[in-house]
Design a protein around this motif. Structure first.
Motif, PDB file in Angstrom:
ATOM      1  N   SER A  11      31.527  26.021  -1.266  1.00  0.00           N
ATOM      2  CA  SER A  11      30.478  26.552  -1.603  1.00  0.00           C
ATOM      3  C   SER A  11      29.651  27.443  -0.494  1.00  0.00           C
ATOM      4  O   SER A  11      30.046  27.281   0.425  1.00  0.00           O
ATOM      5  CB  SER A  11      29.858  25.148  -1.989  1.00  0.00           C
ATOM      6  N   GLN A  12      28.901  28.190  -1.007  1.00  0.00           N
ATOM      7  CA  GLN A  12      28.303  28.948  -0.136  1.00  0.00           C
ATOM      8  C   GLN A  12      26.949  28.509   0.249  1.00  0.00           C
ATOM      9  O   GLN A  12      26.389  28.898   1.160  1.00  0.00           O
ATOM     10  CB  GLN A  12      28.152  30.374  -0.708  1.00  0.00           C
ATOM     11  N   ASP A  13      26.728  27.648  -0.279  1.00  0.00           N
ATOM     12  CA  ASP A  13      25.473  26.707   0.059  1.00  0.00           C
ATOM     13  C   ASP A  13      25.807  24.919  -0.044  1.00  0.00           C
ATOM     14  O   ASP A  13      25.521  24.325  -0.882  1.00  0.00           O
ATOM     15  CB  ASP A  13      24.152  26.821  -0.926  1.00  0.00           C
ATOM     16  N   PRO A  14      26.814  24.714   0.918  1.00  0.00           N
ATOM     17  CA  PRO A  14      27.376  23.217   0.893  1.00  0.00           C
ATOM     18  C   PRO A  14      26.397  22.112   1.073  1.00  0.00           C
ATOM     19  O   PRO A  14      26.270  21.184   0.538  1.00  0.00           O
ATOM     20  CB  PRO A  14      28.561  23.362   2.231  1.00  0.00           C
ATOM     21  N   SER A  58      35.039  33.911   2.608  1.00  0.00           N
ATOM     22  CA  SER A  58      34.984  34.998   1.695  1.00  0.00           C
ATOM     23  C   SER A  58      36.061  35.165   0.768  1.00  0.00           C
ATOM     24  O   SER A  58      35.834  35.866  -0.354  1.00  0.00           O
ATOM     25  CB  SER A  58      34.963  36.400   2.612  1.00  0.00           C
ATOM     26  N   ASP A  59      37.345  34.837   1.139  1.00  0.00           N
ATOM     27  CA  ASP A  59      38.409  34.674   0.074  1.00  0.00           C
ATOM     28  C   ASP A  59      38.665  33.438  -0.681  1.00  0.00           C
ATOM     29  O   ASP A  59      39.397  33.596  -1.694  1.00  0.00           O
ATOM     30  CB  ASP A  59      39.749  34.946   0.889  1.00  0.00           C
ATOM     31  N   PHE A  60      37.622  32.282  -0.660  1.00  0.00           N
ATOM     32  CA  PHE A  60      37.629  31.353  -1.512  1.00  0.00           C
ATOM     33  C   PHE A  60      36.143  30.987  -1.461  1.00  0.00           C
ATOM     34  O   PHE A  60      35.843  29.803  -1.086  1.00  0.00           O
ATOM     35  CB  PHE A  60      38.720  30.338  -0.779  1.00  0.00           C
ATOM     36  N   PRO A  61      35.282  31.584  -1.943  1.00  0.00           N
ATOM     37  CA  PRO A  61      33.892  31.366  -1.703  1.00  0.00           C
ATOM     38  C   PRO A  61      33.540  30.269  -2.609  1.00  0.00           C
ATOM     39  O   PRO A  61      32.636  29.354  -2.185  1.00  0.00           O
ATOM     40  CB  PRO A  61      33.172  32.462  -2.337  1.00  0.00           C
ATOM     41  N   HIS A  62      33.763  29.972  -3.897  1.00  0.00           N
ATOM     42  CA  HIS A  62      33.679  28.743  -4.549  1.00  0.00           C
ATOM     43  C   HIS A  62      34.969  28.201  -5.221  1.00  0.00           C
ATOM     44  O   HIS A  62      35.905  29.154  -5.420  1.00  0.00           O
ATOM     45  CB  HIS A  62      32.777  28.966  -5.666  1.00  0.00           C
ATOM     46  N   GLY A  63      34.942  26.830  -5.408  1.00  0.00           N
ATOM     47  CA  GLY A  63      36.265  26.419  -6.212  1.00  0.00           C
ATOM     48  C   GLY A  63      36.471  25.064  -5.420  1.00  0.00           C
ATOM     49  O   GLY A  63      35.957  24.606  -4.442  1.00  0.00           O
ATOM     50  N   THR A  64      37.740  24.330  -6.086  1.00  0.00           N
ATOM     51  CA  THR A  64      38.257  23.317  -5.457  1.00  0.00           C
ATOM     52  C   THR A  64      39.622  23.468  -5.068  1.00  0.00           C
ATOM     53  O   THR A  64      40.194  23.770  -5.900  1.00  0.00           O
ATOM     54  CB  THR A  64      38.063  22.269  -6.876  1.00  0.00           C
ATOM     55  N   ARG A  65      39.748  22.735  -3.945  1.00  0.00           N
ATOM     56  CA  ARG A  65      41.460  22.640  -3.568  1.00  0.00           C
ATOM     57  C   ARG A  65      41.781  21.128  -3.530  1.00  0.00           C
ATOM     58  O   ARG A  65      40.727  20.515  -3.047  1.00  0.00           O
ATOM     59  CB  ARG A  65      41.492  23.441  -2.012  1.00  0.00           C
ATOM     60  N   ILE A  66      43.065  20.856  -3.652  1.00  0.00           N
ATOM     61  CA  ILE A  66      43.358  19.523  -3.433  1.00  0.00           C
ATOM     62  C   ILE A  66      43.995  19.568  -2.103  1.00  0.00           C
ATOM     63  O   ILE A  66      44.627  20.716  -1.732  1.00  0.00           O
ATOM     64  CB  ILE A  66      44.447  19.019  -4.598  1.00  0.00           C
ATOM     65  N   GLN A  67      43.999  18.597  -1.372  1.00  0.00           N
ATOM     66  CA  GLN A  67      44.749  18.331   0.005  1.00  0.00           C
ATOM     67  C   GLN A  67      45.996  17.583  -0.240  1.00  0.00           C
ATOM     68  O   GLN A  67      45.881  16.394  -0.740  1.00  0.00           O
ATOM     69  CB  GLN A  67      43.850  18.093   1.141  1.00  0.00           C
ATOM     70  N   ILE A  68      47.107  18.276   0.061  1.00  0.00           N
ATOM     71  CA  ILE A  68      48.316  17.055  -0.098  1.00  0.00           C
ATOM     72  C   ILE A  68      48.938  16.895   1.135  1.00  0.00           C
ATOM     73  O   ILE A  68      49.261  17.546   1.964  1.00  0.00           O
ATOM     74  CB  ILE A  68      49.466  18.194  -0.924  1.00  0.00           C
TER      75      ILE A  68
END
Length: 116
Positions: A11-14, A58-68
């Motif tokens: 998020s840009q505003d965590p 800047s290359d991943f400003p919003h979204g969800t990633r899983i951690q494996i």
């Protein structure tokens, strides 16, 4: 098998995002560490995973990633790239773990984590 052990919301505003998830879903949000707000999403005896909220780059400003979780992050990165993944962030070292970000061959962002 390598198990999904965490998630990361970018998020840009965590701080605002942390307030939202805490208020709406009752997540316990800890003080930030390295700009990452750890989130406990439930009791340890219930099925599910915890994660966190961070300021997206800047290359991943919003979204969800899983951690494996992987046993050998270097081997996993090499194997992933050989199969068409792209490296977004090379292996980074933190106190207790190594972390790298990739994009899989179909465009999904993932994190690889190897605990020390």
């Amino acid at each position: 098998m390598n198990r999904v052990v965490s998630f990361e919301l970018s998020s840009q505003d965590p701080e605002r995002a942390a307030g939202f998830y805490s208020t709406v879903f009752g997540w316990k949000i800890a003080e930030p560490n390295w700009g990452y707000y750890p989130a406990t999403t439930g009791e340890a005896d219930k099925q599910g995973i915890n994660g966190g909220i961070s300021k997206g780059p800047s290359d991943f400003p919003h979204g969800t990633r899983i951690q494996i979780e992987v046993q050998n992050i270097d081997e996993t990165i090499t194997k992933s790239v050989d199969l068409g993944a792209q490296i977004v962030r090379e292996k980074m070292e933190f106190d207790d773990f190594y972390l790298a970000y990739l994009v899989d061959p179909v465009g999904n962002g993932i994190g690889l984590i190897q605990y020390k």
